[in-house]
Design a protein around this motif. Structure first.
Motif, PDB file in Angstrom:
ATOM      1  N   UNK A  19       0.829  -1.198   0.000  1.00 37.35           N
ATOM      2  CA  UNK A  19       0.000   0.000   0.000  1.00 37.35           C
ATOM      3  C   UNK A  19       0.865   1.249   0.000  1.00 37.35           C
ATOM      4  N   UNK A  20       0.450   2.245  -0.775  1.00 38.37           N
ATOM      5  CA  UNK A  20       1.163   3.509  -0.860  1.00 38.37           C
ATOM      6  C   UNK A  20       1.083   4.255   0.468  1.00 38.37           C
ATOM      7  N   UNK A  21       2.163   4.954   0.826  1.00 37.49           N
ATOM      8  CA  UNK A  21       2.197   5.798   2.014  1.00 37.49           C
ATOM      9  C   UNK A  21       2.285   7.242   1.525  1.00 37.49           C
ATOM     10  N   UNK A  22       1.415   8.097   2.013  1.00 36.77           N
ATOM     11  CA  UNK A  22       1.333   9.479   1.533  1.00 36.77           C
ATOM     12  C   UNK A  22       2.681  10.202   1.620  1.00 36.77           C
ATOM     13  N   UNK A  23       3.444   9.953   2.667  1.00 31.55           N
ATOM     14  CA  UNK A  23       4.741  10.617   2.844  1.00 31.55           C
ATOM     15  C   UNK A  23       5.699  10.298   1.688  1.00 31.55           C
ATOM     16  N   UNK A  24       5.626   9.098   1.139  1.00 33.80           N
ATOM     17  CA  UNK A  24       6.541   8.656   0.084  1.00 33.80           C
ATOM     18  C   UNK A  24       5.832   8.480  -1.254  1.00 33.80           C
ATOM     19  N   UNK A  25       4.685   9.055  -1.400  1.00 29.23           N
ATOM     20  CA  UNK A  25       3.834   8.903  -2.569  1.00 29.23           C
ATOM     21  C   UNK A  25       4.625   9.003  -3.859  1.00 29.23           C
ATOM     22  N   UNK A  26       4.491   8.115  -4.807  1.00 27.34           N
ATOM     23  CA  UNK A  26       3.565   6.997  -4.914  1.00 27.34           C
ATOM     24  C   UNK A  26       4.121   5.696  -4.347  1.00 27.34           C
ATOM     25  N   UNK A  27       5.189   5.779  -3.574  1.00 28.80           N
ATOM     26  CA  UNK A  27       5.830   4.579  -3.033  1.00 28.80           C
ATOM     27  C   UNK A  27       5.342   4.277  -1.624  1.00 28.80           C
ATOM     28  N   UNK A  28       5.810   3.161  -1.076  1.00 28.32           N
ATOM     29  CA  UNK A  28       5.406   2.776   0.275  1.00 28.32           C
ATOM     30  C   UNK A  28       6.464   3.142   1.304  1.00 28.32           C
TER      31      UNK A  28
END
Length: 70
Positions: A19-28
């Motif tokens: 799942x994507x993490x907003x802090x590292x968007x578009x990464x997890x």
């Protein structure tokens, strides 16, 4: 929503599928972001380009030019 939770879009990380993490968007994670950056910098990802040898559109001749008479 905290910075460590997945965004509402539900899109997975393009590197590992988590799942994507907003802090590292578009990464997890920072790790997946770094993996992606490394792939760009080492040429794994490349945009195809058609190179033209001559700007006027004519192919350059490989044959030697005939001597000038005069």
């Amino acid at each position: 929503m905290s910075a460590d939770t997945a965004g509402p879009s539900g899109k997975p990380c393009p590197i590992c599928g988590k799942s994507m993490v907003e802090k590292y968007r578009p990464f997890c994670s920072a790790r997946c972001a770094d993996v992606d950056l490394n792939r760009w910098l080492t040429g794994v990802y490349a945009i195809p380009v058609t190179e033209n040898d001559d700007e006027d559109g004519e192919e350059p001749s490989l044959a030697p030019k005939p001597p000038r008479e005069g």
